[in-house]
Enzyme design. Structure first.
Site, PDB file in Angstrom:
ATOM      1  N   ALA A 217      47.311  43.296  41.096  1.00 23.81           N
ATOM      2  CA  ALA A 217      47.160  42.234  42.086  1.00 23.81           C
ATOM      3  C   ALA A 217      48.486  41.889  42.761  1.00 23.81           C
ATOM      4  O   ALA A 217      49.565  42.057  42.198  1.00 23.81           O
ATOM      5  CB  ALA A 217      46.568  40.987  41.436  1.00 23.81           C
TER       6      ALA A 217
ATOM      7  N   SER B 141      44.978  49.426  35.446  1.00 21.89           N
ATOM      8  CA  SER B 141      44.068  49.214  36.570  1.00 21.89           C
ATOM      9  C   SER B 141      42.832  50.053  36.320  1.00 21.89           C
ATOM     10  O   SER B 141      42.879  51.062  35.604  1.00 21.89           O
ATOM     11  CB  SER B 141      44.735  49.613  37.891  1.00 21.89           C
ATOM     12  N   ARG B 142      41.722  49.621  36.912  1.00 16.99           N
ATOM     13  CA  ARG B 142      40.518  50.455  36.818  1.00 16.99           C
ATOM     14  C   ARG B 142      40.671  51.728  37.636  1.00 16.99           C
ATOM     15  O   ARG B 142      39.869  52.652  37.511  1.00 16.99           O
ATOM     16  CB  ARG B 142      39.307  49.634  37.270  1.00 16.99           C
TER      17      ARG B 142
ATOM     18  N   HIS C 273      39.461  35.312  34.115  1.00 19.20           N
ATOM     19  CA  HIS C 273      40.607  34.896  33.308  1.00 19.20           C
ATOM     20  C   HIS C 273      40.257  34.645  31.849  1.00 19.20           C
ATOM     21  O   HIS C 273      40.960  35.107  30.946  1.00 19.20           O
ATOM     22  CB  HIS C 273      41.244  33.638  33.906  1.00 19.20           C
TER      23      HIS C 273
ATOM     24  N   LYS D  63      47.078  30.866  37.009  1.00 18.06           N
ATOM     25  CA  LYS D  63      46.276  29.661  37.171  1.00 18.06           C
ATOM     26  C   LYS D  63      45.194  29.915  38.225  1.00 18.06           C
ATOM     27  O   LYS D  63      45.359  30.792  39.067  1.00 18.06           O
ATOM     28  CB  LYS D  63      47.156  28.468  37.544  1.00 18.06           C
TER      29      LYS D  63
ATOM     30  N   ASP E 267      42.786  26.914  43.679  1.00 20.92           N
ATOM     31  CA  ASP E 267      43.957  27.672  44.089  1.00 20.92           C
ATOM     32  C   ASP E 267      45.194  26.808  44.230  1.00 20.92           C
ATOM     33  O   ASP E 267      46.262  27.129  43.693  1.00 20.92           O
ATOM     34  CB  ASP E 267      43.671  28.394  45.412  1.00 20.92           C
TER      35      ASP E 267
END
Length: 328
Positions: free
Chosen positions: A10, A34-35, A77, A95, A175
């Protein structure tokens, strides 16, 4: 050296947290997962990390890491924090760590049964800027604190951005609404008891895009607004009977201005400016996390604090559906 594995490629990890880990004195990135194995390999090569994994599970099972940093969408998360803890890894998770306060109980159980550290990544609490605000309030620099005021806004209508996707935990309050809340709680050591709020949602995305909030802390009030569809702005002001403290770029100093705290006297006859030229709050965050994970005494964001912060966000959502006060 605490060995980090990065769980996903990310943007926030690539641009902010991984460089901070590599810059830190007591931790290092040794793996990326990562996938898409090619993406993991590319990011690992970029940061000179020796290992790349094509699945999250494979990295968690590896003995090449001691801890994970999780910058996945919010909706994932809790799941991956628990999986990492059950694999015996310490967890630094972006977060908000959960979609509601009730979900954090499972994280606390995972932390305790595995005897690992799980911490929500509020970089602001490690910044010398906010340590200075806390110290000024504690020493009575502005007398009796009566009001805290703040704002955090930016503009983003990208339908592919996770912040605009409800299923991924998108929305303005998760966010950025968490920032005026966490910084006020951190600086004052106080908790709000009730909130009033109004919230608007995007007609296409369904996510909350604007909130105006009033929070009662008993001795003082916090009022703030946040938006994901307004011109970019940040500020926080702590107002007392003997003066006030203004934090010029309280959350993202690299994009919103200088890292500076200004203390102004009651009659504006005197002003003191405290500048922090090299705050590097992400580096301070990962170094503090690493010390705590290695058993040193260190102040980090606890899951118990995360529960209290999330309770405020949950209460804001409830208050937005009614008139009057809502208990936190």
């Amino acid at each position: 050296m605490l060995r980090f594995g990065i769980l996903s490629t990310a943007k926030i990890g690539r641009e902010l947290v991984v460089p901070a880990i590599q810059d830190a004195e007591n931790c290092v990135v040794t793996a990326v997962a990562s996938r898409d194995h090619a993406k993991a390999r590319a990011m690992a090569d970029r940061f000179s990390a020796p290992h790349a994994f094509g699945s999250y599970e494979e990295m968690l099972a590896s003995d090449t890491i001691d801890a994970v940093y999780i910058p996945l969408p919010t909706s994932q998360h809790v799941e991956w924090s628990i999986k990492a803890a059950d694999a015996g890894k310490h967890v630094l998770c972006e977060k908000p760590i959960a979609l509601n306060a009730g979900e954090i109980a499972a994280l606390i159980k995972a932390r305790d049964r595995n005897k690992v550290l799980i911490s929500e990544a509020y970089m602001v609490t490690y910044s010398p800027v906010w340590r200075k605000v806390r110290a000024l309030l504690a020493e009575g620099a502005i007398g009796r604190l009566r009001h805290v005021q703040g704002a955090f806004t930016y503009f983003n209508r990208d339908p592919g951005n996770m912040r605009n996707v409800p299923e991924l935990g998108g929305g303005g309050l998760p966010d950025i609404g968490v920032y005026p809340t966490i910084t006020t709680r951190f600086a004052t050591g106080k908790e709000p008891v009730r909130v009033q709020a109004s919230t608007d949602r995007d007609p296409d995305f369904g996510t909350d895009i604007y909130s105006s909030v009033r929070a009662d802390f008993g001795d003082f009030e916090l009022s703030f607004y946040i938006s994901t569809q307004l011109a970019q702005r940040q500020f926080m002001v702590f107002h007392g009977d003997k003066g006030f403290i203004e934090v010029k770029s309280p959350f993202n100093a690299d994009r919103y201005g200088v890292e500076e705290v200004e203390l102004t006297s009651q009659n504006h006859g005197e002003s003191q400016i405290f500048r922090f030229q090299d705050a590097r709050q992400y580096r301070r965050e990962v170094e503090a996390f690493s010390r705590a994970a290695c058993g040193e005494k260190e102040e980090v964001v606890t899951l118990e604090s995360s529960v209290n912060n999330q309770k405020v966000i949950d209460a804001i959502y409830r208050a937005s559906e009614k008139d009057g006060w809502e208990a936190v």
